[in-house]
Structures are given as structure tokens and as C-alpha cells.
Design an enzyme around this catalytic site. Sequence first.
Site, short mmCIF file in Angstrom:
data_model
loop_
_atom_site.label_atom_id
_atom_site.label_comp_id
_atom_site.label_asym_id
_atom_site.label_seq_id
_atom_site.Cartn_x
_atom_site.Cartn_y
_atom_site.Cartn_z
N ASP A 1 23.48 -49.70 41.45
CA ASP A 1 23.40 -48.50 40.69
C ASP A 1 21.95 -48.67 40.04
OD1 ASP A 1 23.70 -46.15 39.35
OD2 ASP A 1 25.07 -47.16 37.79
N PHE B 1 31.61 -48.89 26.44
CA PHE B 1 32.48 -49.61 25.58
C PHE B 1 32.38 -49.70 24.11
CE2 PHE B 1 32.38 -51.58 29.66
CZ PHE B 1 33.59 -51.55 30.29
N ILE C 1 21.13 -48.19 18.64
CA ILE C 1 20.02 -47.42 19.37
C ILE C 1 20.54 -46.84 20.60
CG2 ILE C 1 18.13 -48.91 18.70
CD1 ILE C 1 18.89 -50.92 21.15
P1 AMP Z 1 24.09 -49.57 28.42
O1 AMP Z 1 25.34 -49.41 27.92
O2 AMP Z 1 23.39 -50.69 28.88
O3 AMP Z 1 23.72 -48.42 29.60
O4 AMP Z 1 23.05 -49.02 27.32
C1 AMP Z 1 22.96 -47.88 26.58
C2 AMP Z 1 21.68 -47.51 26.09
O5 AMP Z 1 21.34 -48.53 25.03
C3 AMP Z 1 20.61 -47.85 27.17
O6 AMP Z 1 20.08 -46.66 27.69
C4 AMP Z 1 19.34 -48.18 26.06
O7 AMP Z 1 18.77 -46.87 25.68
C5 AMP Z 1 19.90 -49.05 24.90
N1 AMP Z 1 19.77 -50.32 25.22
C6 AMP Z 1 20.55 -51.00 25.96
N2 AMP Z 1 20.30 -52.55 26.19
C7 AMP Z 1 19.19 -52.61 25.60
C8 AMP Z 1 18.08 -53.53 25.26
N3 AMP Z 1 18.20 -54.74 25.65
N4 AMP Z 1 17.21 -53.51 24.28
C9 AMP Z 1 16.98 -52.09 24.14
N5 AMP Z 1 17.73 -50.96 24.17
C10 AMP Z 1 18.74 -51.28 24.85
#
Ligand code: AMP
Length: 576
Positions: free
Chosen positions: A339, A225, A220
Site C-alpha cells: 500500500d 482504530f 492530529i
Molecule cells: P494512519 O492511521 O497511520 O493513517 O494515521 C492517520 C493520520 O494521522 C495520518 O494521515 C497523519 O496525518 C497522522 N499521523 C499518523 N502518524 C503520524 C506521525 N507519526 N506523526 C505525525 N502525524 C501522524
Amino acid sequence: MMSLTSAGADCLTNHVFLSVLFFFCLAAPSPVSSVKKGKITKNSISLSWQEPDRPNGIILEYEIKYFEKDQETSYTIIKSKETTITADGLKPGSAYVFQIRARTAAGYGGFSRRFEFETSPVSVAASSDQSQIPIIVVSVTVGVILLAVVIGFLLSGRRCGYSKAKQDPEEEKMHFHNGHIKLPGVRTYIDPHTYEDPNQAVHEFAKEIEASCITIERVIGAGEFGEVCSGRLKLQGKREFPVAIKTLKVGYTEKQRRDFLGEASIMGQFDHPNIIHLEGVVTKSKPVMIVTEYMENGSLDTFLKKNDGQFTVIQLVGMLRGIASGMKYLSDMGYVHRDLAARNILINSNLVCKVSDFGLSRVLEDDPEAAYTTRGGKIPIRWTAPEAIAFRKFTSASDVWSYGIVMWEVMSYGERPYWEMTNQDVIKAVEEGYRLPSPMDCPAALYQLMLDCWQKDRNSRPKFDEIVSMLDKLIRNPSSLKTLVNASSRVSNLLVEHSPLGSSAYRSVGEWLEAIKMGRYTEIFMENGYSSMDAVAQVTLEDLRRLGVTLVGHQKKIMNSLQEMKVQLVNGMVPL
Ligand code: AMP
């Protein structure tokens, strides 16, 4: 002007170099190896110990962790500058496990091995030194002292934290349960950096999950990382439920693994409906994973852009209320986010917003919005308070500034703050006292709150608890949201003063409207007297509606373009 990026990169290189130098010159102290019991009563155990064999510097303090044997999840931490302590408030006739570690300028050393001591049983006299005071008197005395300590603590309103230099008492005491402080109503965030062994931090705050309990369904998103996936988690005795799974890509370095799991060590300390909830981590098999609750609507900025104009003001305020509540919790815990931005908020199918994206130093490293500043370090300029940009003064008050920007993002359905202005121009405009204009159709009370969050003096900004109360009041009394920032004052509240647009880059109204793909309105504008850019500068939202520009998207395009031109004017980007 020197480019921020190159200057910043130089500074960063120096900074990293110095940090590395510092790191190699200073080793943490070796573990405390000898611990002796002193006086033991039925409710207390006194200990003394020897300095570590290799302190490798001046010992600043000791940290003593103890818990009732076999009850490791509920532990207490005492800090002491001396090599003795007394742990009190213990249960009679019970075994307690103690571990001690020392801290120098290089950080904490490893914990000592476990030392086990037992309190005296109830039936014997009050202490092992055979004091003859009757038990009942001792109990009452202990009770009164404990009560006084708790009341004193509460009245003093003091917050304690591991790394706060201002804490002067010889001993600082905190009580944790499952990584959270139990007593006396104070919960404090613990920086995982204070653990010499990051694996210890992650297991302190995050549950280990067996990889076989997780079913990965689809990708998604992309994290710094590795991939972010959705899937399902089936824990023993529980129904299967949807989760998000962040994975650590193969071939990672030890630092990457540490930083990746650092987010879990932070997230695992929080427990609030508006903070993304950590289910656990997978560290014993590969890939290493962080499992969190699943947020169906993903990140807030993308979600709002996709649903432009689709929500009621109350719904938008509800989202903002949730974010403010999560931030109040974080600031109460002593955690500064640094942030906060709509891209770092997740939203679920019930439109509940949760603060996410916790990290150590990497929070900003991994944000594509973050840019290097002249002082080194990466900062998401558009969301960051001036004092944090200028001298890295990141506090809950700078988080409040960012919250004001998030309010603006929400009320404008994911518009980019300061549009396409450059970072340098944003810094300059904000320093000169300019602020973002009100989003279109924004209740005046909300815009006022944004402006309050953007007070130059950080002490004059509202606190998160005040923001939550204010939003609650507005939600309870929806008529208070009816007064919108009126179109003309919206113009006067622009990032700029009332500069006419007569000398803008566009030579005619037609050229301007064509440029923003609104050429269809040229005739109407001309017929109604808006035949010059100066005249156009006076256009209000009501005027647009009167002219028959009824589509919200078109109104936005035109009003935003006008704003943008004014912004450019004040920043000298358009020749006068
Ligand atoms: P992040 O690395 O936390 O910035 O996550 C990258 C992308 O994954 C985010 O912009 C969301 O679109 C998706 N994402 C991260 N965590 C979640 C979650 N708990 N539920 C749904 N989508 C998520």
C-alpha cells in the site's frame, strides 16, 4: 460489465467463510511437553523431544528458540523437520534456555515451557563423552567450521524467512537481537501471524511503555482504530520528546486489538531512518496505544498539496530518495508493503520522508482508496501493479510499481493519479499499455525512471537499490535534472495516443476554458489561432507561456485538463 464492488463483495464473503471454516477445522498443535538433552560439549548442546500430544495434523517443522540464560533479548531460532537439533557456537560453562514449538498447516502451536541446559566448562575435555582431543585443536576446528559456515552463508547469498516454503534445508538458523537478526548480515521480517499468541509477537518487537510517561496534547488525525494524537514521551533517564500516539477506541473487539497491535509488531522490527520509528506500545492499561516518532508535516500527499510548487527539484528528489531507501530496506527484509502511496508516507520538519502504515491484512481494509476486485480482496487500484490486481502477485516488484506512482504524485505535488478516471478505466488503460503522462516540469530522467517502474514485466522493473543509486547519481549531478520532459513529448507521452480533441465534450474553446475557470484566457487563445478544440490539442507549455499564461497554477489547470480529455477519449468516456 459486472461491477467490481459487488463481485468482489461476493468473493470476499466466500473467502471469509472459507477462512473461518478452515480456522475452525484446524487447531494448532499442542505444545511440546518433553525435551531431553543429548550430547553436550563446551560449545554445543544437542536436544531431542517428543511430538506434541495433540499434533492436530501433520507436523511440518519445529521451531527451536534459545538464548543464554538472562539474555533473552539476544536469541537464536533454529528450524528443524526432525525431533532433534544441535545448538552450537555456544559459550562454555553457560546456561541456555530452550523452547520448542511445532507447526502444522494450521500454524504454530504454543511454545513449550522453558528447558534449561548448561554447556560443559572450558576446563574439562571437549565433550561430555570424554573425548580426549586437546581443547586447542577443538577450538581451532570449531573456529574453522564456524568461519566456513559464515562464509558459506554469505557466499550463497541466501535469504531466510519463516514462512518461505522453498527453504529446503533441514535446519534454518537465524540470530536475533532485540527482535533483529544479528548474524550473518541477513535480517528478515517475521510475519506476526506466525505467532499463535499475537501478544507474544507485540512484546517480542515492541517495548511496553507506562501510560504515565505519555502526555497527549492534541488530535492530529483519524486512524481506522481510533484517534491519532500528538504528544510527548518522557522515558526514564531521557529528555522528553514529541511523539505521535495512535489509540485504540473503546469497545474494540479482540480482533481489532490484534490488528491494531499487529502494526506495532511489524514496525518494531524495522530500524531505518526512512521507516517510521516505533517508540513502544501501551497494552497494560487503557486506552491501548502505539507510540511512534512525531512527523511534524504529517502525510506527504496533504503536505505537497498544501505547498504546491514550493520546492526545488532537488528537494523533491531528496524526498523520493528517502522513500526509495526505506523501501530498499523493507524489501531487503523480505517485507512487501502493498500500500505504498504518498498518503502513507510521513514527512518531518526537515523534509525527511518515512514509510509508514504497516499492517496485517488490514492495511488495505483501512485504506479509503482500496476497492474490491473481482477476485476478492481490497486493492488501491491506482497504485497497484497489474499482476497484483489481476492475480494478487504482491512482491517487492509490485511495490516498485507503486513507488513509480509515488514519484508521479511527488513530482506533481499531490495530484491524484489518473485524475477522476474510474478504477475500471484505470485497469483497462494500464492493461492496454497506457501510462501516466509526465508531471509538468518534470526532469526527463525522473519520468524515465517512473516508466521503468511501470514496466509490464515485473522482472524488468528496477530494484529499489538501483532506484536509490540512480537518485543518488542525479542528486550528485544536479545538471542532469535540468533536461525536462519537453512539452511536446509530454503530450506524446500521454496516457493516450495523439487523439485530436475535436470531438470532445466541449463545443468551443470558450466553453472549455469557462468550464475549468480559465475563461479569462479565451480571447488570447482565439487571437492566437487556438480557436478550435483540435488546435487546442496541440498547445504546449511553451505556447501557454508565450500566450502570457504565466501563473503556474493556471498552466497546470489547462495542461491537466487537456490531458484529462485525452484520457477520457481513449477510454471511450467521451462520445467520438
Ligand atoms: P494512519 O492511521 O497511520 O493513517 O494515521 C492517520 C493520520 O494521522 C495520518 O494521515 C497523519 O496525518 C497522522 N499521523 C499518523 N502518524 C503520524 C506521525 N507519526 N506523526 C505525525 N502525524 C501522524
